[in-house]
Design an enzyme around this catalytic site. Structure first.
Site, mmCIF file in Angstrom:
data_model
loop_
_atom_site.group_PDB
_atom_site.id
_atom_site.type_symbol
_atom_site.label_atom_id
_atom_site.label_comp_id
_atom_site.label_asym_id
_atom_site.label_seq_id
_atom_site.Cartn_x
_atom_site.Cartn_y
_atom_site.Cartn_z
ATOM 1 C CE1 TYR A 30 -3.000 3.150 0.698
ATOM 2 C CE2 TYR A 30 -1.772 3.356 2.759
ATOM 3 C CZ TYR A 30 -2.651 3.885 1.821
ATOM 4 O OH TYR A 30 -3.164 5.134 2.002
ATOM 5 C CB SER A 112 -3.947 13.216 5.477
ATOM 6 O OG SER A 112 -5.108 12.630 4.931
ATOM 7 C CE1 TYR A 135 -7.334 13.470 -1.059
ATOM 8 C CE2 TYR A 135 -7.118 12.025 0.838
ATOM 9 C CZ TYR A 135 -6.643 12.493 -0.372
ATOM 10 O OH TYR A 135 -5.492 11.981 -0.902
ATOM 11 C CB THR A 161 -5.410 16.598 -2.092
ATOM 12 O OG1 THR A 161 -4.408 16.900 -1.123
ATOM 13 C CG2 THR A 161 -4.846 15.580 -3.074
ATOM 14 C CE LYS A 215 0.150 16.249 -1.429
ATOM 15 N NZ LYS A 215 -0.501 15.022 -1.876
ATOM 16 C CG HIS A 239 -1.945 11.376 -4.635
ATOM 17 N ND1 HIS A 239 -2.876 12.322 -4.287
ATOM 18 C CD2 HIS A 239 -2.002 10.442 -3.674
ATOM 19 C CE1 HIS A 239 -3.480 11.958 -3.167
ATOM 20 N NE2 HIS A 239 -2.961 10.814 -2.768
ATOM 21 C CG ASP A 270 4.399 15.432 -3.299
ATOM 22 O OD1 ASP A 270 4.052 15.129 -4.458
ATOM 23 O OD2 ASP A 270 3.585 15.452 -2.345
ATOM 24 N N GLY A 272 8.580 11.105 -5.300
ATOM 25 C CA GLY A 272 9.820 10.342 -5.468
ATOM 26 C C GLY A 272 11.020 10.871 -4.714
HETATM 27 C C1 LIG Z 1 0.588 5.804 2.086
HETATM 28 C C2 LIG Z 1 0.268 7.128 1.449
HETATM 29 C C3 LIG Z 1 -0.893 7.811 1.819
HETATM 30 C C4 LIG Z 1 -1.179 9.062 1.258
HETATM 31 N N1 LIG Z 1 -2.277 9.764 1.684
HETATM 32 C C5 LIG Z 1 -2.498 11.016 1.196
HETATM 33 C C6 LIG Z 1 -3.559 11.818 1.704
HETATM 34 O O1 LIG Z 1 -4.301 11.422 2.609
HETATM 35 N N2 LIG Z 1 -3.725 13.058 1.179
HETATM 36 C C7 LIG Z 1 -2.909 13.558 0.172
HETATM 37 O O2 LIG Z 1 -3.098 14.693 -0.269
HETATM 38 N N3 LIG Z 1 -1.892 12.821 -0.307
HETATM 39 C C8 LIG Z 1 -1.654 11.577 0.193
HETATM 40 N N4 LIG Z 1 -0.598 10.852 -0.273
HETATM 41 C C9 LIG Z 1 0.312 11.460 -1.270
HETATM 42 C C10 LIG Z 1 1.447 12.197 -0.553
HETATM 43 O O3 LIG Z 1 0.991 13.302 0.164
HETATM 44 C C11 LIG Z 1 2.503 12.689 -1.546
HETATM 45 O O4 LIG Z 1 1.889 13.484 -2.530
HETATM 46 C C12 LIG Z 1 3.256 11.544 -2.223
HETATM 47 O O5 LIG Z 1 3.425 10.455 -1.348
HETATM 48 C C13 LIG Z 1 4.614 12.038 -2.692
HETATM 49 O O6 LIG Z 1 5.341 11.039 -3.346
HETATM 50 P P1 LIG Z 1 6.413 10.105 -2.596
HETATM 51 O O7 LIG Z 1 5.650 9.122 -1.770
HETATM 52 O O8 LIG Z 1 7.121 9.449 -3.725
HETATM 53 O O9 LIG Z 1 7.280 10.973 -1.737
HETATM 54 C C14 LIG Z 1 -0.297 9.610 0.282
HETATM 55 C C15 LIG Z 1 0.862 8.921 -0.069
HETATM 56 C C16 LIG Z 1 1.148 7.690 0.502
HETATM 57 C C17 LIG Z 1 2.441 7.000 0.128
#
Ligand SMILES: Cc1cc2nc3c(=O)[nH]c(=O)nc-3n(C[C@H](O)[C@H](O)[C@H](O)COP(=O)(O)O)c2cc1C
Length: 358
Positions: A30, A112, A135, A161, A215, A239, A270, A272
């Site tokens: 996940y 979040s 959200y 987002t 975002k 994302h 963001d 990676g």
């Molecule tokens: C496990 C997980 C849960 C996430 N949940 C949210 C969220 O609730 N709201 C949101 O805007 N982005 C969410 N994201 C996206 C992150 O905020 C972010 O944009 C993204 O992880 C950046 O990429 P990276 O994981 O490669 O650093 C989530 C990412 C992951 C990995």
């Protein structure tokens, strides 16, 4: 949880390995996975791998400051803990644990709205720079109530987002039958995120003076519309490749957006980010803040709050080393002159920044 003395972690690779050892396959997939073919995930990394650094030498770099401004306040690094839903299902304390780590190290947190224990308790858990990501799962009054609660509890900005109009097909989760209790399906008659439009952004700006972050901007066109709506922060993100598959890497689109926006809003990014050099490249190309998604998750999974603090310490060491070797002593000195296009040297993937992982 297997939690070795965190000081024993000398590299980010070891933290990622410890996280993997601690997580069952469902939660691991996940966190690490993306949408469908995971092409966007790979392109995020490929974009970093396609940027080389151009060092300048024989400059005095005996004193380096990697600090940055975050919405007018000072942070220890130009780094934000990106919003992560459902942290409570993997890490004791959930969002409050992330807040404690953020406060202890000195970077901001974006909480979040689908992360427990919720905005009030997370604010009470630690005195950290914080903003709140929503959200949309209700009407305008529901949004306004969240804005008020965020403001009342010291969140200095509000984030919508916008790259989740549809929930994507995360095939690792589907194949593994992985259940996410924090994921909601819109009840009949309501639309949630899929009904959002720029009208809601306009309404927000008309109603509220809390700075607004959008975002999930992935094109110059949408960045321009966001700025025309008076948005304070354009947050370039796909994302982490978890939503639209076959998108461009965030770092591929960043320079175009920086050029088009030309200082009319802050640009965060963001997607990676796993290494100090990644952060330096983004700042050189005009971002002011970099979000950490998976890396922050993995730090927490490796060893809870101390694990995330240690992750940030190692990242800081990598950033400082990179700055010194580039011949600069502060982030403010970074410009596009310090980077150049280059061919990637390996195959990109969610964990390709850690070649020693077996
Ligand atoms: C496990 C997980 C849960 C996430 N949940 C949210 C969220 O609730 N709201 C949101 O805007 N982005 C969410 N994201 C996206 C992150 O905020 C972010 O944009 C993204 O992880 C950046 O990429 P990276 O994981 O490669 O650093 C989530 C990412 C992951 C990995």
């Amino acid at each position: 949880m297997n939690a070795p003395h965190v000081a024993e972690f000398l590299t980010l690779q070891e933290i990622v390995a410890a996280a993997r050892a601690n997580l069952a396959p469902g939660p691991w997939n996940y966190r690490i996975g993306g949408a469908e073919t995971e092409t966007t995930v790979r392109r995020n990394r490929q974009a970093f791998d396609s940027i080389a650094l151009r060092p300048r030498v024989l400059r005095d770099v005996s004193r380096i400051d990697a600090g940055a401004a975050f919405l007018g306040r000072r942070a220890r690094l130009p780094v934000l803990l990106a919003p992560i839903g459902g942290l409570e299902s993997f890490v004791e304390g959930g969002g409050a644990a992330a807040a404690r780590a953020a406060a202890q190290f000195g970077v901001p947190l974006m909480l979040s709205s689908v992360c427990q224990p919720g905005l009030e308790q997370t604010a009470a858990a630690a005195d950290t720079l914080r903003c709140f990501q929503l959200y949309v799962r209700g009407d305008d009054a529901w949004v306004d109530e969240h804005v008020k609660r965020a403001r009342d509890h010291g969140y200095s900005a509000f984030c919508l987002t916008v790259d989740v109009a549809m929930y994507s097909r995360r095939e690792r989760d589907l194949v593994g039958r992985f259940v996410k209790p924090w994921r909601a399906t819109a009840p009949a008659g309501s639309t949630y995120q899929s009904g959002l439009s720029w009208d809601q952004v306009k309404r927000f700006k008309d109603q509220h003076d809390l700075p607004l972050i959008i975002k999930g901007i992935a094109t110059v066109e949408d960045a321009e519309i966001a700025v025309q709506h008076g948005v304070e922060v354009v947050y370039v993100s796909n994302h982490g490749g978890r939503q639209l598959d076959h998108g461009l890497g965030s770092m591929t689109v960043l320079p175009q957006i920086v050029a088009a926006i030309a200082g009319r809003a802050e640009i965060w990014v963001d997607g990676g980010f796993m290494r100090g050099t990644d952060v330096v490249k983004a700042i050189a190309l005009g971002a002011t803040t970099v979000g950490l998604g998976r890396l922050a998750c993995l730090g927490l999974a490796a060893a809870g709050v101390p694990g995330l603090v240690r992750t940030l310490e190692i990242l800081e060491e990598e950033i400082r080393t990179c700055l010194g070797l580039l011949g600069v002593t502060s982030l403010a000195e970074l410009t596009p002159q310090y980077v150049a296009a280059a061919g990637p040297v390996g195959l990109p993937g969610a964990l390709s920044a850690f070649p020693l992982l077996d």
